[in-house]
Design a protein around this motif. Structure first.
Motif, PDB file in Angstrom:
ATOM      1  N   ARG B 267       0.822  -1.196   0.000  1.00 48.54           N
ATOM      2  CA  ARG B 267       0.000   0.000   0.000  1.00 48.54           C
ATOM      3  C   ARG B 267       0.867   1.261   0.000  1.00 48.54           C
ATOM      4  NH1 ARG B 267      -4.680   2.681  -1.086  1.00 48.54           N
ATOM      5  NH2 ARG B 267      -5.226   4.194   0.542  1.00 48.54           N
ATOM      6  N   GLN B 269       1.017   5.477   0.230  1.00 41.57           N
ATOM      7  CA  GLN B 269       0.432   6.771   0.543  1.00 41.57           C
ATOM      8  C   GLN B 269       1.583   7.748   0.701  1.00 41.57           C
ATOM      9  OE1 GLN B 269      -3.406   7.662   1.344  1.00 41.57           O
ATOM     10  NE2 GLN B 269      -2.834   6.388  -0.402  1.00 41.57           N
ATOM     11  N   PHE B 270       1.313   8.989   0.468  1.00 45.70           N
ATOM     12  CA  PHE B 270       2.361  10.019   0.569  1.00 45.70           C
ATOM     13  C   PHE B 270       3.577   9.661  -0.295  1.00 45.70           C
ATOM     14  CE2 PHE B 270       0.040  10.074   4.602  1.00 45.70           C
ATOM     15  CZ  PHE B 270      -0.389  11.387   4.631  1.00 45.70           C
ATOM     16  N   ILE B 274       3.530   2.331   2.865  1.00 40.27           N
ATOM     17  CA  ILE B 274       3.234   2.728   4.254  1.00 40.27           C
ATOM     18  C   ILE B 274       4.102   1.950   5.252  1.00 40.27           C
ATOM     19  CG2 ILE B 274       0.894   3.608   3.833  1.00 40.27           C
ATOM     20  CD1 ILE B 274      -0.202   0.968   4.914  1.00 40.27           C
ATOM     21  N   PHE B 277       6.883   3.788   7.120  1.00 37.40           N
ATOM     22  CA  PHE B 277       6.655   4.764   8.198  1.00 37.40           C
ATOM     23  C   PHE B 277       6.997   4.141   9.551  1.00 37.40           C
ATOM     24  CE2 PHE B 277       3.207   6.178   5.112  1.00 37.40           C
ATOM     25  CZ  PHE B 277       4.031   7.121   4.509  1.00 37.40           C
ATOM     26  N   ALA B 279       6.208   4.946  12.471  1.00 37.30           N
ATOM     27  CA  ALA B 279       5.090   4.819  13.415  1.00 37.30           C
ATOM     28  C   ALA B 279       4.455   3.432  13.301  1.00 37.30           C
ATOM     29  CB  ALA B 279       4.047   5.899  13.144  1.00 37.30           C
ATOM     30  N   LEU B 280       4.439   2.878  12.109  1.00 34.76           N
ATOM     31  CA  LEU B 280       3.887   1.538  11.931  1.00 34.76           C
ATOM     32  C   LEU B 280       4.953   0.470  12.178  1.00 34.76           C
ATOM     33  CD1 LEU B 280       1.664   2.050   8.729  1.00 34.76           C
ATOM     34  CD2 LEU B 280       1.098   2.458  11.120  1.00 34.76           C
ATOM     35  N   GLN B 336      -6.526  -1.672  12.053  1.00 36.04           N
ATOM     36  CA  GLN B 336      -6.082  -0.275  12.014  1.00 36.04           C
ATOM     37  C   GLN B 336      -5.118  -0.023  10.849  1.00 36.04           C
ATOM     38  OE1 GLN B 336      -7.019   2.387  13.513  1.00 36.04           O
ATOM     39  NE2 GLN B 336      -5.378   3.774  12.889  1.00 36.04           N
ATOM     40  N   MET B 337      -4.188  -0.910  10.664  1.00 33.91           N
ATOM     41  CA  MET B 337      -3.151  -0.668   9.660  1.00 33.91           C
ATOM     42  C   MET B 337      -3.634  -0.907   8.234  1.00 33.91           C
ATOM     43  SD  MET B 337       0.364  -1.924  11.449  1.00 33.91           S
ATOM     44  CE  MET B 337       0.783  -1.368  13.115  1.00 33.91           C
ATOM     45  N   HIS B 338      -4.811  -1.502   8.105  1.00 36.67           N
ATOM     46  CA  HIS B 338      -5.388  -1.618   6.765  1.00 36.67           C
ATOM     47  C   HIS B 338      -6.179  -0.362   6.392  1.00 36.67           C
ATOM     48  CE1 HIS B 338      -4.334  -5.918   6.736  1.00 36.67           C
ATOM     49  NE2 HIS B 338      -4.523  -5.861   5.433  1.00 36.67           N
ATOM     50  N   GLY B 339      -6.333   0.562   7.343  1.00 37.23           N
ATOM     51  CA  GLY B 339      -7.100   1.762   7.029  1.00 37.23           C
ATOM     52  C   GLY B 339      -8.551   1.414   6.774  1.00 37.23           C
ATOM     53  N   GLY B 340      -9.211   2.208   5.950  1.00 39.55           N
ATOM     54  CA  GLY B 340     -10.654   2.059   5.720  1.00 39.55           C
ATOM     55  C   GLY B 340     -11.056   0.652   5.300  1.00 39.55           C
ATOM     56  N   VAL B 343     -12.082  -2.194   7.903  1.00 42.94           N
ATOM     57  CA  VAL B 343     -13.378  -2.368   8.564  1.00 42.94           C
ATOM     58  C   VAL B 343     -14.459  -2.858   7.598  1.00 42.94           C
ATOM     59  CG1 VAL B 343     -12.959  -0.806  10.498  1.00 42.94           C
ATOM     60  CG2 VAL B 343     -13.882   0.117   8.375  1.00 42.94           C
TER      61      VAL B 343
HETATM   62  C1  FAD Z   1     -16.443   4.185   8.591  1.00 38.85           C
HETATM   63  C2  FAD Z   1     -15.752   5.077   7.607  1.00 38.85           C
HETATM   64  C3  FAD Z   1     -16.423   6.130   7.022  1.00 38.85           C
HETATM   65  C4  FAD Z   1     -15.792   6.949   6.109  1.00 38.85           C
HETATM   66  N1  FAD Z   1     -16.485   7.957   5.534  1.00 38.85           N
HETATM   67  C5  FAD Z   1     -15.890   8.723   4.604  1.00 38.85           C
HETATM   68  C6  FAD Z   1     -16.632   9.745   3.917  1.00 38.85           C
HETATM   69  O1  FAD Z   1     -17.797   9.946   4.199  1.00 38.85           O
HETATM   70  N2  FAD Z   1     -16.020  10.467   2.968  1.00 38.85           N
HETATM   71  C7  FAD Z   1     -14.714  10.246   2.630  1.00 38.85           C
HETATM   72  O2  FAD Z   1     -14.192  10.916   1.766  1.00 38.85           O
HETATM   73  N3  FAD Z   1     -13.974   9.293   3.255  1.00 38.85           N
HETATM   74  C8  FAD Z   1     -14.525   8.529   4.229  1.00 38.85           C
HETATM   75  N4  FAD Z   1     -13.788   7.529   4.851  1.00 38.85           N
HETATM   76  C9  FAD Z   1     -12.394   7.307   4.434  1.00 38.85           C
HETATM   77  C10 FAD Z   1     -11.376   7.714   5.498  1.00 38.85           C
HETATM   78  O3  FAD Z   1     -11.170   9.070   5.544  1.00 38.85           O
HETATM   79  C11 FAD Z   1     -10.091   6.966   5.138  1.00 38.85           C
HETATM   80  O4  FAD Z   1     -10.327   5.601   5.393  1.00 38.85           O
HETATM   81  C12 FAD Z   1      -8.898   7.423   5.956  1.00 38.85           C
HETATM   82  O5  FAD Z   1      -8.495   8.688   5.532  1.00 38.85           O
HETATM   83  C13 FAD Z   1      -7.708   6.477   5.827  1.00 38.85           C
HETATM   84  O6  FAD Z   1      -7.356   6.258   4.492  1.00 38.85           O
HETATM   85  P1  FAD Z   1      -7.192   4.807   3.922  1.00 38.85           P
HETATM   86  O7  FAD Z   1      -8.369   4.016   4.321  1.00 38.85           O
HETATM   87  O8  FAD Z   1      -6.847   4.901   2.509  1.00 38.85           O
HETATM   88  O9  FAD Z   1      -5.961   4.204   4.731  1.00 38.85           O
HETATM   89  P2  FAD Z   1      -4.430   4.440   4.415  1.00 38.85           P
HETATM   90  O10 FAD Z   1      -4.158   5.881   4.255  1.00 38.85           O
HETATM   91  O11 FAD Z   1      -3.996   3.532   3.354  1.00 38.85           O
HETATM   92  O12 FAD Z   1      -3.785   3.994   5.800  1.00 38.85           O
HETATM   93  C14 FAD Z   1      -3.416   2.652   6.094  1.00 38.85           C
HETATM   94  C15 FAD Z   1      -2.663   2.664   7.406  1.00 38.85           C
HETATM   95  O13 FAD Z   1      -1.452   3.404   7.256  1.00 38.85           O
HETATM   96  C16 FAD Z   1      -1.371   4.445   8.207  1.00 38.85           C
HETATM   97  N5  FAD Z   1      -0.675   5.581   7.639  1.00 38.85           N
HETATM   98  C17 FAD Z   1      -0.928   6.198   6.479  1.00 38.85           C
HETATM   99  N6  FAD Z   1      -0.083   7.207   6.284  1.00 38.85           N
HETATM  100  C18 FAD Z   1       0.747   7.232   7.335  1.00 38.85           C
HETATM  101  C19 FAD Z   1       1.838   8.051   7.727  1.00 38.85           C
HETATM  102  N7  FAD Z   1       2.269   9.065   6.969  1.00 38.85           N
HETATM  103  N8  FAD Z   1       2.453   7.798   8.895  1.00 38.85           N
HETATM  104  C20 FAD Z   1       2.034   6.774   9.670  1.00 38.85           C
HETATM  105  N9  FAD Z   1       1.010   5.977   9.355  1.00 38.85           N
HETATM  106  C21 FAD Z   1       0.371   6.203   8.202  1.00 38.85           C
HETATM  107  C22 FAD Z   1      -2.792   4.753   8.565  1.00 38.85           C
HETATM  108  O14 FAD Z   1      -2.904   5.372   9.848  1.00 38.85           O
HETATM  109  C23 FAD Z   1      -3.436   3.375   8.530  1.00 38.85           C
HETATM  110  O15 FAD Z   1      -3.187   2.718   9.739  1.00 38.85           O
HETATM  111  C24 FAD Z   1     -14.435   6.718   5.767  1.00 38.85           C
HETATM  112  C25 FAD Z   1     -13.752   5.652   6.366  1.00 38.85           C
HETATM  113  C26 FAD Z   1     -14.410   4.849   7.261  1.00 38.85           C
HETATM  114  C27 FAD Z   1     -13.644   3.713   7.906  1.00 38.85           C
END
Ligand code: FAD
Ligand code: FAD
Lengths: 395, 379
Positions: B267, B269-270, B274, B277, B279-280, B336-340, B343
């Motif tokens: 995965r 990001q930035f 990830i 990072f 922190a992970l 948590q580490m899978h992000g959105g 869940v």
């Molecule tokens: C229930 C729910 C409702 C939501 N509703 C909306 C909505 O209405 N509209 C909308 O636009 N979005 C919505 N989201 C999306 C939400 O904003 C994203 O899931 C969130 O920003 C995380 O992005 P991602 O899922 O791509 O995870 P990723 O960014 O891929 O993160 C994966 C893991 O890596 C970690 N990580 C990422 N970058 C770093 C870093 N630089 N340093 C350390 N750790 C890092 C994260 O903390 C996480 O643990 C929703 C999500 C959920 C779960």
């Protein structure tokens, strides 16, 4: 296996006959013998015990006999350890020479270096210091600057080392020095052995939060070091350094489960300092913290056994990589727990109001803070696990 | 004691992994769930597992078993934990079979153990009565009437209770409600009159039931061990179960952990993976450390069952506690580490998260085992 059992019986008999009663008692830090030119025996019995062990080569049980070691296999070494532990026999000789430099010289040194240094370590004649860290190079050890210039028949060393444990009481120091500033930082480092009596070497003690001055800053001012004191090839010191760090971390990982000192363990302290009702500690928080600690320590001890068994069976696992982190963090937890259990009796610094054990516990609490920093901090250990075990991408 | 697997056990591990990943992956559990499967596991799969000897792994050869011991069993359980395979392996082949080994008469062993080994017979332990594990708090009564006993009471959280052929019922034949004296264990056919079974739907999509016993008549020959002395069987039985479920929990932990490590390597990001990072990284490295400790604890506990039963109570509580804590940490972090996506129901991580919570409650949660360990330590 039968041979091993016979060996155990022989060891038991020998220890029974040769370990003086006074050397089977818990020991204070002052009673540890570190050898070297300035080394003093705390008692005649300590001298006798040391000499008997030395003559068997059992100050370094697993080193080759040709350099004065005991020549034991790893399994025999473990039996000896267990049998000594069984009768609470004191470790006859301590030192960085035994723990770290010896194994490194045996692996990387040439014949002459082994002749000169290994036997002297086994015999407790030299006490060694470790010259790695510098004011500007701690976790990032490879950025070290203390330099050694090639002057034909010798190196000229200039610079300083810091946090050098017991430098003011040591005879020799092994140093990482910069011999080439123009290459990748790891590739311009060499490993030098330096006699601390040489002109230009000086030390300044540094006082610690534990109240001791365990370590020093060590200065090198135009120190001439003979060429034959280079271990391994020029600019290949980093490999030696890393191998030695493995020994250091292993040692630190085991410190808790293998403590030389007679120190309070939390379970005993609980019985001494806490209120019980129906066989249970009344304070539920402390009882819960104590279980956490005891469980963690049992898990750590079992993992030490496992790494030993894996090594004997030729199996590789990640366990050795995590032990420095786990072991030293557990030591810190233990010290905090002891203080909590002792309440205001765990605050005494000196004087007659507190017994020796209480004061020792407090001092050790302060020392425990250093264990997760020295030898590669906990954060560095986690970085290494992430990189080498999990193979996570590096930024 | 051996803290490393031997050649035979490593082979068993490879075989188990190959079989389970191709025949019973997490997807199979999802299908059982989505189809509202009445049994809750695939009978055909269980037959295949039995044919490979997995139902008889701890049984002595005399009863048709493989006699591989608990370390061998642990290997299979761990692999079936990795795939979250639903089967009667734990409830029947471990807990049920152990109950017979520990307390059954020779006649029970001769007739029932080979049937368990062949996969034809399944058992379940009817123990719990409240929503916490309190194995001595038994209110279900067993009244002696001539040559039989009359059972009355209500059990909960009976794993595989609705599908098992026979139940092992823990009842009180004498003593006060929380005494460990006065318990008795009975073998009861699930179809006996007066037994009513109600399957419950739990978060893990596996099987547990509430069972009612109303004037159920059990012949005295179906008593396991001696009347009133059930604790002597029950305590070591539970310890075996605790160690076994801990092995399965090791499987959940490893799988959730490994899948997350893999995700951190894919995965971005930035503009970076990830996994780069810190922190992970540090959290992952910490979990790796705990995994290593748990591995040692688990192996020691498993081998204690075979080699040093006197150490088992402490090691079982240690293993259950450490694995409870590990699996909770690892599954939470995996989400948590899978992000959105973590869940979502689509990602299988959620199945591990949920199964872990059920396993944590089986035969004692963390608080229960810490208390027991502290008591064994003398404080
Ligand atoms: C229930 C729910 C409702 C939501 N509703 C909306 C909505 O209405 N509209 C909308 O636009 N979005 C919505 N989201 C999306 C939400 O904003 C994203 O899931 C969130 O920003 C995380 O992005 P991602 O899922 O791509 O995870 P990723 O960014 O891929 O993160 C994966 C893991 O890596 C970690 N990580 C990422 N970058 C770093 C870093 N630089 N340093 C350390 N750790 C890092 C994260 O903390 C996480 O643990 C929703 C999500 C959920 C779960
Ligand atoms: C009791 C004791 C005895 C010692 N004995 C000796 C000895 O005999 N000989 C010798 O040579 N040295 C010795 N040392 C020094 C020891 O090796 C260093 O203290 C250690 O390597 C840390 O370096 P530093 O003190 O410069 O801290 P720094 O490296 O400056 O670290 C400061 C903080 O930053 C963190 N940090 C640094 N880099 C990273 C990173 N990449 N990622 C995340 N966090 C990071 C560290 O973990 C720490 O928390 C001893 C130290 C102690 C405490």
């Amino acid at each position: 296996m039968e041979d091993l059992e016979q060996f155990r019986l022989d060891v038991r008999e020998w220890l029974e006959a040769n370990c003086p009663e006074s050397q089977r008692q818990p020991m204070t830090p002052e009673e540890q013998y570190w050898g070297g030119r300035r080394g003093e025996f705390p008692s005649e019995d300590a001298r006798r015990w040391f000499e008997r062990m030395r003559d068997k080569g059992w100050t370094a049980p697993e080193w080759p006999t040709e350099y004065g070691g005991g020549g034991l296999t790893a399994l025999e070494g473990r039996v000896l350890k267990e049998e000594m532990k069984r009768i609470h026999a004191r470790t006859p000789l301590y030192g960085i020479g035994i723990w770290m430099l010896g194994p490194a010289v045996l692996e990387y040194g040439n014949k002459e270096q082994k002749e000169q240094h290994i036997r002297a370590i086994v015999n407790g004649e030299t006490r060694w210091a470790q010259g790695y860290s510098e004011p500007g190079a701690g976790s990032d050890l490879a950025s070290l600057q203390c330099k050694a210039e090639d002057k034909g028949d010798h190196f000229l060393v200039n610079g300083s080392k810091i946090w050098t444990t017991a430098a003011d009481r040591c005879d020799w120091i092994f140093c990482l020095v910069r011999t080439n500033p123009n290459v990748k930082k790891q590739e311009g480092i060499s490993f030098l052995l330096i006699d601390m009596d040489d002109p230009g070497v000086s030390t300044t003690p540094i006082a610690l939060i534990s109240g001791e001055s365990e370590f020093c800053q060590t200065f090198f001012d135009d120190v001439k070091v003979p060429k034959e004191n280079l271990v391994a090839e020029l600019n290949k010191g980093w490999s030696v350094a890393k191998a030695l760090l493995v020994h250091e971390r292993k040692l630190m990982a085991e410190m808790g489960s293998d403590s030389p000192r007679h120190i309070l363990v939390p379970n005993m302290a609980a019985h001494e300092y806490l209120e019980f009702e129906n066989g249970k500690i009344v304070d539920a928080r402390l009882r819960s913290d104590l279980v956490d600690y005891d469980m963690q320590m049992q898990a750590v001890a079992l993992t030490h056994f496992r790494t030993f068994e894996e090594k004997s069976a030729g199996i590789r696992s990640a366990a050795p990589m995590v032990m420095k982190y786990v072991g030293t963090e557990a030591e810190k937890t233990k010290s905090e727990l002891l203080l909590a259990i002792m309440g205001s009796r765990g605050l005494g610094w000196e004087g007659d109001e507190f017994n020796a054990q209480e004061i020792d516990t407090v001092r050790l609490w302060a020392m425990s803070k250093a264990m997760t920093i020295a030898g590669g901090s906990s954060e560095i250990q986690l970085n290494l696990i992430a990189k080498n075990v999990l193979e996570l991408p590096q930024s | 004691m051996a803290l490393v697997l031997n050649e035979e056990q490593r082979l068993l591990q490879d075989t188990a992994r190959d079989f389970l990943t191709s025949n019973a992956p997490v997807e199979a559990l999802r299908m059982l769930r989505d189809n509202n499967d009445a049994v809750g596991y695939s009978g055909q799969l269980w037959q295949q597992m039995a044919d490979m000897g997995w139902a008889s792994i701890i049984l002595p050869e005399a009863y048709g078993g493989l006699d591989f011991g608990f370390v061998g069993l642990g290997v299979i359980l761990e692999e079936s934990g990795r795939t979250l395979t639903a089967s009667p392996l734990f409830a029947s082949a471990v807990v049920g079979a152990s109950a017979l080994l520990l307390g059954g008469s020779e006649a029970h062993k001769q007739t029932l153990l080979p049937a368990i080994a062949s996969g034809k017979l399944t058992l379940a332990l009817a123990l719990e009565e409240s929503h916490h594990h309190r194995p001595t708090h038994i209110a279900t009564t067993a009244e002696k009437q001539g040559d039989s006993f009359l059972l009355n009471g209500r059990k909960r959280f009976v794993l595989d209770g609705h599908s098992a052929d026979k139940l092992i019922v823990v009842a009180r034949s004498s003593g006060a409600e929380s005494d460990n004296q006065g318990l008795s264990l009975f073998l009861v056919d699930r179809t006996t009159s007066g037994v009513t079974c109600q399957r419950t739907v739990l978060m893990d999509s596996r099987n547990a039931s509430n069972i009612q016993f109303e004037n159920v008549v059990v012949p005295a020959t179906d008593l396991l061990g001696d009347a009133d002395e059930g604790w002597k069987i029950l305590e070591p039985l539970l310890d075996r179960g605790r160690v076994a479920i801990a092995a399965e929990m090791m499987g959940y932990s490893l799988e959730a952990f490994d899948r997350t490590v893999a995700y951190l390597k894919e995965r971005e990001q930035f503009g970076a993976l990830i996994g780069s990072f810190q922190a992970l990284q540090h959290r992952k490295a910490h979990m790796q450390s705990e995994l290593e400790l748990c591995r040692s604890v688990l192996l020691q506990a498993l081998s204690a069952v075979d080699d040093s039963p006197e150490d088992l109570p402490m090691l079982a509580s240690l293993a259950k506690t450490k694995l409870n804590e590990l699996v909770k940490l690892v599954t939470n972090e995996a989400v948590q580490m899978h992000g959105g996506i973590g869940v979502t129901d689509e990602l299988e991580i959620g199945f591990f998260l949920k199964r872990a919570r059920v396993a944590i409650q089986i035969f004692g949660d963390t608080g229960y085992h810490k208390d027991r360990y502290a008591t064994l330590c003398g404080y």
